[in-house]
Every structure is written in C-alpha cells, then in structure tokens.
Design an enzyme around this catalytic site. Structure first.
Site, mmCIF file in Angstrom:
data_model
loop_
_atom_site.group_PDB
_atom_site.id
_atom_site.type_symbol
_atom_site.label_atom_id
_atom_site.label_comp_id
_atom_site.label_asym_id
_atom_site.label_seq_id
_atom_site.Cartn_x
_atom_site.Cartn_y
_atom_site.Cartn_z
ATOM 1 N N LYS A 169 0.856 -1.185 0.000
ATOM 2 C CA LYS A 169 0.000 0.000 0.000
ATOM 3 C C LYS A 169 0.890 1.232 0.000
ATOM 4 C CE LYS A 169 -1.481 2.986 2.705
ATOM 5 N NZ LYS A 169 -1.583 4.163 1.783
ATOM 6 N N GLU A 244 10.117 1.611 10.394
ATOM 7 C CA GLU A 244 11.111 2.680 10.213
ATOM 8 C C GLU A 244 10.357 3.990 10.340
ATOM 9 O OE1 GLU A 244 12.711 5.710 8.890
ATOM 10 O OE2 GLU A 244 12.550 4.812 6.899
ATOM 11 N N CYS A 278 13.057 11.560 7.177
ATOM 12 C CA CYS A 278 13.159 11.101 8.564
ATOM 13 C C CYS A 278 14.604 11.120 9.056
ATOM 14 C CB CYS A 278 12.572 9.696 8.698
ATOM 15 S SG CYS A 278 13.218 8.532 7.478
ATOM 16 N N GLU A 378 9.279 16.077 15.347
ATOM 17 C CA GLU A 378 9.654 15.998 13.935
ATOM 18 C C GLU A 378 8.771 16.944 13.122
ATOM 19 O OE1 GLU A 378 10.958 12.517 10.890
ATOM 20 O OE2 GLU A 378 8.971 12.273 11.781
#
Length: 471
Positions: A169, A244, A278, A378
């Site tokens: 997906k 991750e 990231c 983040e």
C-alpha cells in the site's frame, strides 16, 4: 491530467471495488494534475488472497531463480528512468539532485539484494541441529510519499529475496509514480500474485493489511504515531514488524571542525529532500566557543540556497508535498518564534518571488534549547534548530536527549575523535563528515524511531524465521 483507475492484483491491472476518488496535485504550482481511484477493504482482501495463493510455490523457488527475478526487476525499472524522474518532479516536486538519485537507487535495491543472496546460506548446521531460514509468508509493505520508488523497491526486493509474497500500500498522494513503477514491475514477468499493489487510504487498506490474519509481517515506513497503531493492530495475530519511523537527528559540529567544509555538509544533511526526510539532521549542535563563527556561516549558507521549480537544476529545496504539510511546517515556524527562539534565517511565508506552490523558506532558529518543541518534535520540513553545547560530554548528552534515534551526524577534523563520539550516539546510523550511503549496512532506529532493520543481510533476515530440525 492523469487519471489512475486501476490497481494491481494477481499479475494484472484491475478496476478496484472501492469507488473513492482522490485528487492529485503538482506541489510546485498547486494545480490539480490527476485523480486516483482508491481501493477498499475488499480490494485489500483480494490482494492478500492472491499473495497467499502464490506463496507455496514461490517460497520453494531457488536462490538462482530469485536472483534472476531481482535482476529482471532492476532492468525493468531502469528502462523507464526518464519517465519516472519526470513524474517524481511533477507529483512530488523533488529537486533534480534528489530525483537523479532516486530512480537509480530504486533499481539498485534489487541488485543489492541479489548480491546479498549470492552468498547467503539459508541452511546451516548448529551443533546437532540443521537450521533453515524459512520465509515468513505474506508480507504487507506500507510506504510513504517522500521517496515512493525507493521504499517500494527496497521492501519488495527484500521480501522476494526471502521467498515471501507481498502486498503493497503506497501513499495515495504518489499515485502517478506508483502507476509507473507498477508498470515496470509488471514488465519483469514475475509469477502471478507474487506482488500486489493497492492504492488506498491508510485507515482502510493499511488497516486491513495490519489486522488480517493471513499477513505474517508488516514492513512500514512513516510516522511514529502510525507505527504505534500498526504495532497495536498486529498484536492480536502476533505479526512480525519492521517499523522505520520518525527522527530528530543531531547534527554535531565538534569544536575542531573545519567550518568551510562542515557548514555546507551540515546544511545538506539538514535540508536534504527539502527537509521531508526522517533522517534529516535538524538539530544542529554547535560549540558555544565557536558560535560567533558558526551562526553567520549558517545564515549565509541558508540564504544562498535556491528554492523553486524542480526543473531548475540549481534548485536545492522544492515544495512541501501538500497544502496540509505546508500548513504544518508553517505552524512550527510560528511556534519557534512563540517559544522564544531567535530567527537566524528564513521565517514564515513563501520565499520571495514565489507566489504559488507549497514552498517554505529554509528556516534556521538560533538560541534553541533542547526542551523546546521545535527541538523535540519531527517537523518534516526545511526547519533547523541550533542548540549550543559547552563541551563534548554536553554535546553527547544533548544529542541523546530525544525520543528518537534514527540517524545522527558528526563533523570533525579528527576522524578518531569523530568515531569516539559516534560510538556514544543512541542512533541506528551515525554519519561522519557527510559519508555516503552504504546500501548493505543495516538501517533502522533506536527508541521511538522504530523496530528492526532494513537493507543487506539484516534486512533479509527480518523476513525469515529459523526452523531447527534435530535428528
């Protein structure tokens, strides 16, 4: 206008059962460039069923057969590199230095995993036992929008090398890129059902992949919040997971660093992929003793960065992927000002001369302390924080004072000292002086940056389960 109306199940492009239509945009112009018809739970179940049917035969293929498949996949992806690069620039807005890396990287993921397979021993004798590494089963790969080709190919390559079949997906915001990569993968002529790709929302298709009892493992790249949800969802059936997740990378300038080389590298590591990464080194840790030298250089470097249309080869920072992401980044820039940080470069709003497009000014805050939200959360955009430290011990303490631990950076003129500092980082990877990517080394995070590792032998074994036979 590109209208994506099919998904890929059991070796064929098919019309999804789902009827929801999502719009696709060019983030550099804000113009609508297409639509994608999204799959639903029924489509997700059909993909899982196809992968389950294909698994018994595929899991028994030999190393030689899988290596041949991986090489065919690499060739098929490489054959359409120009189209794929153009689609990534239009749909994602990535600058040329990033698109120029992304398509070759996607193709090389298959070749690197073929290289791992060449020498990997699936069966070994340990004491009186024969231990065989067995493929887990049907694997679900859920991938984000910030490197669509790379994530799809890397996860697919590893699963296939292990003998697993796959349902994927991708992000629905990357549907044009997904269509192209799927056409490439189809051209490689793999057996039906070995891989299946379903465009769809995370709370529909992703949720079904995360809970369905026939999925043995979920490999997910994305936010920490969604990763936690996937972990909870898979607990009922004890799914294996590789997660991750997010990062807030420390970017340490040691007091002996050569600033002429360190500052450009620090900015590159912080602003790569327009900050939508990231692994970005968004917390710049700078020694108090050299702050007067470092801040003007950071300011000048940030202000010299060209922002704009990815068709311009000089552009280093492109747009945010969507209006939602643009608004999120702008809210953090306002938050930094509210928290009392000093605006060194950039700031709210679009860059001068860019009236349309989801462009953000590369922004650097000085006088940040590690307790501020801009230093802890983040942001996923071109926003960096400069945090002062007293000495090496203080730098290491601040660097590790985070809930994340994906990738860290150390800059020093003394390689031995840099390595000693790197060894004290609570981080899955540490990059010294801008060292290049190593595709065979493990990649993944400590703490809330994830679970498990990808790439190389470590990535391969995450798709395998050891079985011991004692005779």
């Amino acid at each position: 206008m590109r209208n994506i109306t099919e998904i890929y199940i059991d070796g064929a492009f098919v019309t999804p059962h789902g009827e929801e239509i999502a719009e696709l945009f060019n983030p550099s112009t804000e113009e609508k460039i297409g639509t994608v018809r999204l799959g639903d739970r029924e489509d997700a179940q059909a993909a899982i069923a196809a992968a389950k049917r294909a698994f018994p035969a595929f899991s028994r293929t030999s190393k030689v057969e899988r290596i041949d498949m991986l090489q065919r996949l690499a060739a098929a992806v490489s054959a359409r590199a120009e189209e794929m690069t153009a689609a990534m620039a239009e749909e994602y807005g990535a600058p040329q230095y990033f698109t120029g890396f992304s398509v070759p990287y996607a193709a090389s993921a298959f070749l690197k995993m073929a290289e791992v397979l060449e020498t990997y021993d699936f069966t070994r004798v340990i004491g009186r036992a024969e231990v065989t590494m067995q493929p887990l089963g049907v694997v679900a790969a859920i991938t984000p929008w910030n490197s669509n080709y790379g994530f799809i190919c890397a996860k697919l390559a590893t699963a296939l090398a292990a003998g697993c079949t796959v349902v994927i997906k991708p992000s629905e915001m990357s549907a044009i890129q997904t269509q192209l990569i799927t056409e490439c993968l189809h051209e490689a002529g793999l057996p039906k059902g070995v891989f299946n790709i379903v465009n769809g929302r995370g709370d529909v298709v992703g949720a079904e992949f995360s809970t369905h009892p026939d999925i043995a493992k979920v490999s997910f790249t994305g936010s920490t919040a969604v990763g936690k949800q996937i972990l909870r969802s898979g607990a009922e059936t004890l799914k294996r997971v590789t997660l991750e997740l997010g990062g807030k990378g420390p970017n340490i300038i040691l007091d002996d660093a050569d600033l002429d080389s360190a500052i450009p590298t620090v900015l590159m590591m912080g602003l790569a992929n327009s900050g939508q990464a990231c692994i970005a080194g968004t917390r710049i840790l700078a020694p108090e003793s050299r702050m007067a030298e470092i801040l003007p250089r950071l300011k000048a470097g940030a202000e010299a960065i060209k922002i704009g249309d990815p068709s311009d080869p000089e552009v280093k920072v492109g747009p945010m992927v969507s209006q939602k992401q643009y608004d999120r980044v702008q809210s953090y820039i306002r938050l930094g000002e509210e928290e009392g940080a000093e605006l060194l470069a950039g700031g709210p709003g679009r860059p001068e001369g860019l009236e349309r497009g989801w462009f953000v000014r590369p922004t650097i805050f000085a006088n940040v302390h590690n307790g501020m939200r801009i230093a802890r959360e983040e942001i996923f955009g071109p926003v960096l924080s400069v945090i002062p430290y007293r000495d090496e011990e203080d730098a290491i303490r601040i660097a590790n004072d985070t809930s994340y631990g994906l990738q860290a950076y150390v800059h020093s003129s003394d390689p031995g000292r840099a390595k000693r500092v790197a060894e004290q980082m609570e981080s899955g990877r540490v990059v010294i002086n801008g060292a290049p990517h190593e595709p065979l080394a493990p990649f993944g995070g400590f703490k809330q940056s994830g679970i498990g590792r990808e790439f190389g032998v470590f990535g391969l074994e995450a798709f395998l389960e050891p079985r011991a036979i004692l005779a």
